[in-house]
Write a protein that holds these residues in place. Structure first.
Motif, mmCIF file in Angstrom:
data_model
loop_
_atom_site.group_PDB
_atom_site.id
_atom_site.type_symbol
_atom_site.label_atom_id
_atom_site.label_comp_id
_atom_site.label_asym_id
_atom_site.label_seq_id
_atom_site.Cartn_x
_atom_site.Cartn_y
_atom_site.Cartn_z
ATOM 1 N N ALA A 193 0.823 -1.127 0.110
ATOM 2 C CA ALA A 193 -0.020 0.146 0.069
ATOM 3 C C ALA A 193 0.798 1.339 0.137
ATOM 4 C CB ALA A 193 -0.812 0.010 1.113
ATOM 5 N N GLN A 194 1.919 1.324 0.804
ATOM 6 C CA GLN A 194 2.851 2.499 0.704
ATOM 7 C C GLN A 194 3.531 2.727 -0.663
ATOM 8 O OE1 GLN A 194 5.533 1.633 3.797
ATOM 9 N NE2 GLN A 194 4.208 1.561 5.560
ATOM 10 N N LYS A 195 3.967 1.519 -1.267
ATOM 11 C CA LYS A 195 4.377 1.603 -2.692
ATOM 12 C C LYS A 195 3.439 2.112 -3.506
ATOM 13 C CE LYS A 195 8.058 -1.751 -1.869
ATOM 14 N NZ LYS A 195 8.914 -2.775 -2.355
ATOM 15 N N LEU A 196 2.251 1.936 -3.385
ATOM 16 C CA LEU A 196 1.207 2.302 -4.591
ATOM 17 C C LEU A 196 0.909 3.821 -4.187
ATOM 18 C CD1 LEU A 196 -1.541 -0.456 -4.328
ATOM 19 C CD2 LEU A 196 -0.191 0.337 -6.406
ATOM 20 N N GLU A 197 0.884 4.295 -2.983
ATOM 21 C CA GLU A 197 0.793 5.613 -2.617
ATOM 22 C C GLU A 197 1.910 6.471 -3.441
ATOM 23 O OE1 GLU A 197 0.243 6.213 1.585
ATOM 24 O OE2 GLU A 197 -1.588 5.049 1.697
ATOM 25 N N GLN A 198 3.224 5.849 -3.213
ATOM 26 C CA GLN A 198 4.268 6.788 -3.736
ATOM 27 C C GLN A 198 3.990 6.847 -5.389
ATOM 28 O OE1 GLN A 198 7.535 4.582 -2.649
ATOM 29 N NE2 GLN A 198 7.440 4.977 -0.224
ATOM 30 N N GLN A 199 3.512 5.901 -5.912
ATOM 31 C CA GLN A 199 3.403 5.706 -7.386
ATOM 32 C C GLN A 199 2.284 6.859 -7.920
ATOM 33 O OE1 GLN A 199 5.195 4.055 -9.516
ATOM 34 N NE2 GLN A 199 6.162 3.101 -7.898
ATOM 35 N N ASN A 200 1.371 7.143 -6.826
ATOM 36 C CA ASN A 200 0.363 8.363 -7.322
ATOM 37 C C ASN A 200 -0.310 8.007 -8.485
ATOM 38 O OD1 ASN A 200 -1.101 10.748 -6.763
ATOM 39 N ND2 ASN A 200 0.059 11.866 -7.867
ATOM 40 N N LEU A 201 -1.021 6.627 -8.431
ATOM 41 C CA LEU A 201 -1.805 6.254 -9.646
ATOM 42 C C LEU A 201 -3.230 6.151 -9.412
ATOM 43 C CD1 LEU A 201 0.526 2.845 -10.177
ATOM 44 C CD2 LEU A 201 0.556 4.918 -11.259
ATOM 45 N N SER A 202 -3.899 6.331 -10.555
ATOM 46 C CA SER A 202 -5.186 6.469 -10.378
ATOM 47 C C SER A 202 -5.948 4.824 -10.291
ATOM 48 C CB SER A 202 -6.014 6.803 -11.581
ATOM 49 O OG SER A 202 -5.648 6.005 -12.853
ATOM 50 N N ASP A 203 -7.146 4.856 -9.948
ATOM 51 C CA ASP A 203 -7.715 3.463 -9.691
ATOM 52 C C ASP A 203 -7.706 2.656 -10.742
ATOM 53 O OD1 ASP A 203 -8.175 4.214 -7.081
ATOM 54 O OD2 ASP A 203 -10.332 4.690 -7.331
#
Length: 491
Positions: free
Chosen positions: A73-83
């Motif tokens: 989840a932390q890595k996904l937040e860093q990527q700043n990707l849309s759903d």
């Protein structure tokens, strides 16, 4: 009682350790020089195959790092990707995962296999169900809509079970409580036949069998000539005798050698869950495969147990009231009816408690003894499995062509399987197509004008592949090691 036999398909996985395979085949080569060339070629086969899969495995691990339940989840937040972008990455990960599973000879458990597994009981005698409210129903459903599979189990939208390899598990014990349960169950069945109530209780199961006429105690296969037949030795089929009741007996159940469960937990309105769980188990008895299910509910008495309990109580009270209304009520008949009623109710409770203790032991065992790994560790294990299987297939195919000369694909397939059986005592459905494709890609195997395969000589094959990166690295490391004492001498 007739034997309970399950027919199983042969597995494509080669059940031989790679070092043992290489050394055994090398010892079959007469000339020492050829033996050295063969060992060198085997190392080069592995180096080439490992290089081919490196990028594919790297993509798999990079994608999983975004969906790791621990820190994804932390890595996904860093990527700043849309759903929408995350959804695409999820499906890409599943696509890579299923390809690796297929290459590693894992198969998706079908509905038929699940039904065959559940058709018997082994050590686990409690109805285990999954709390579906705690599982996500979108991830896998979307994948199977885009990648249809035949005969998927009914739970495939919530979790999926992969299996590979077949074994046998045997347990020897007195099984006193279980034997008492068998005796009482047979007495209950006899009582239902006498009172004709068995038509009511068997109606539901009969309807289910009519709706699913294909359900038999076998896992159907495409081949059938060399299928495996494994006997289930169960307490339910035990012959009632004083010797069997008072002595230890051995029960037997086929096992899935390896099982992998993939699922995602359900999210909440406030937070969308993105973590994907991948859990790896070993030696799971088919009839007890519920122990690997995710998010299990605490077991309780089944509706059928409550029905039996209530029906027994009603019948007992009716018989007791009828005996009391008789002009000359027999005291011992009343005692017998009352004792039987109390005994059966006690049996239901004590059996449930014993099964609960067994269930807790099996769950503990599955966590500490039968669970091999999870998450990233499981994926790394799978990647290595793919490489090892591919290398073994290539080595065996090349060895047969080297020793036997030209061969058609069917003949090569048969000779490879015979080699595995005769030299190692193993049994597998050899994947000759994949092996010869890789050998042709390396340039060491070709086909003649009528389609027969033939291979280069050992020396020529080594020259065709050439020096690999692994050999260069090893030579460089050895060079530093050899020069180190000279430098130390200069100092």
């Amino acid at each position: 009682m007739g034997k309970d036999v399950i027919r199983l398909e042969r597995e494509a996985v080669i059940p031989i350790l790679k070092p043992k395979l290489i050394m055994t085949l090398a010892n079959l080569i007469q000339h020492t020089s050829d033996r050295a060339e063969f060992l060198k070629l085997c190392k080069r086969f592995e180096s080439i195959i490992r290089s081919w899969y490196f990028l594919q495995f790297e993509d798999l691990m990079q994608l999983y790092s975004l969906f790791d339940p621990v820190n994804g989840a932390q890595k996904l937040e860093q990527q700043n990707l849309s759903d929408e972008e995350v959804d695409i990455l999820e499906q890409n990960f599943l696509n890579h995962l299923f390809k690796v599973m297929e290459k590693s000879n894992f198969k998706v458990s079908s509905q038929e296999e699940i039904e065959v597994a559940h058709s018997g009981q082994y050590l686990l005698n409690l109805p285990i169900t999954v709390d579906e409210s705690k599982l996500d129903k979108k991830l896998l459903k979307k994948y199977f809509l885009e990648h249809p599979h035949e005969n998927l189990p009914e739970f495939s939208d919530k979790y999926i079970i992969f299996r590979r390899g077949i074994g046998i598990d045997r347990t020897t014990d007195y099984f006193f409580m279980e034997k008492v349960d068998v005796i009482i169950s047979r007495l209950w069945a006899w009582l239902l036949r006498i009172t004709r109530l068995h038509y009511i209780f068997s109606r539901k199961s009969s309807q289910r069998l009519q709706n699913d006429p294909k359900k038999t105690d076998e896992i159907k296969t495409e081949g059938g000539e060399a299928d495996l037949f494994v006997e289930r030795i169960r307490l339910e089929n035990m012959e009632l005798s004083m010797r069997n009741l008072l002595s230890k007996i051995t029960i037997q159940e086929p096992t899935f050698d390896r099982m992998i469960v993939v699922y995602r937990r359900a999210g909440t309105k406030a937070k969308t869950e993105r973590g994907v769980y991948v859990k790896h188990f070993k030696n799971i008895p088919m009839a007890d495969m519920e122990i690997v299910l995710p998010e299990k509910k605490n077991p309780s008495l089944t509706p059928m147990d409550w029905v039996k309990f209530l029906v027994s109580a009603v019948l007992g009270l009716v018989a007791l009231a009828g005996s009391l209304e008789m002009p000359k009520a027999d005291f011992w008949v009343i005692i017998a009816i009352f004792s039987g009623l109390i005994g059966y109710c006690a049996k239901i409770y004590l059996t449930f408690q014993a099964n609960m203790a067994t269930y807790q032991n099996l769950i503990t065992q599955s966590m500490y003894d039968k669970q091999l790994d999870s998450g990233r560790g499981t994926l790394l294990h799978l990647c290595d499995d793919v490489i090892q299987q591919e290398v073994k297939e290539v080595i065996i195919s090349f060895f047969i062509l080297m020793e036997q000369g030209k061969a058609t694909k069917n003949d090569l397939d048969l000779q490879c399987e015979e080699l595995i059986t005769e030299e190692f005592g193993g049994n597998c459905d050899f994947d000759v197509d994949d092996a010869v494709q890789k050998l042709e890609k390396m340039g060491v195997v070709a086909r003649d004008s009528i389609g027969r395969y033939y291979c280069q000589s050992l020396k020529r094959a080594n020259e065709t592949i050439g020096t690999t990166t692994d050999e260069l690295v090893l030579k460089a490391a050895q060079g530093r090691t050899l020069h180190l004492p000279a430098r130390q001498a200069e100092r």
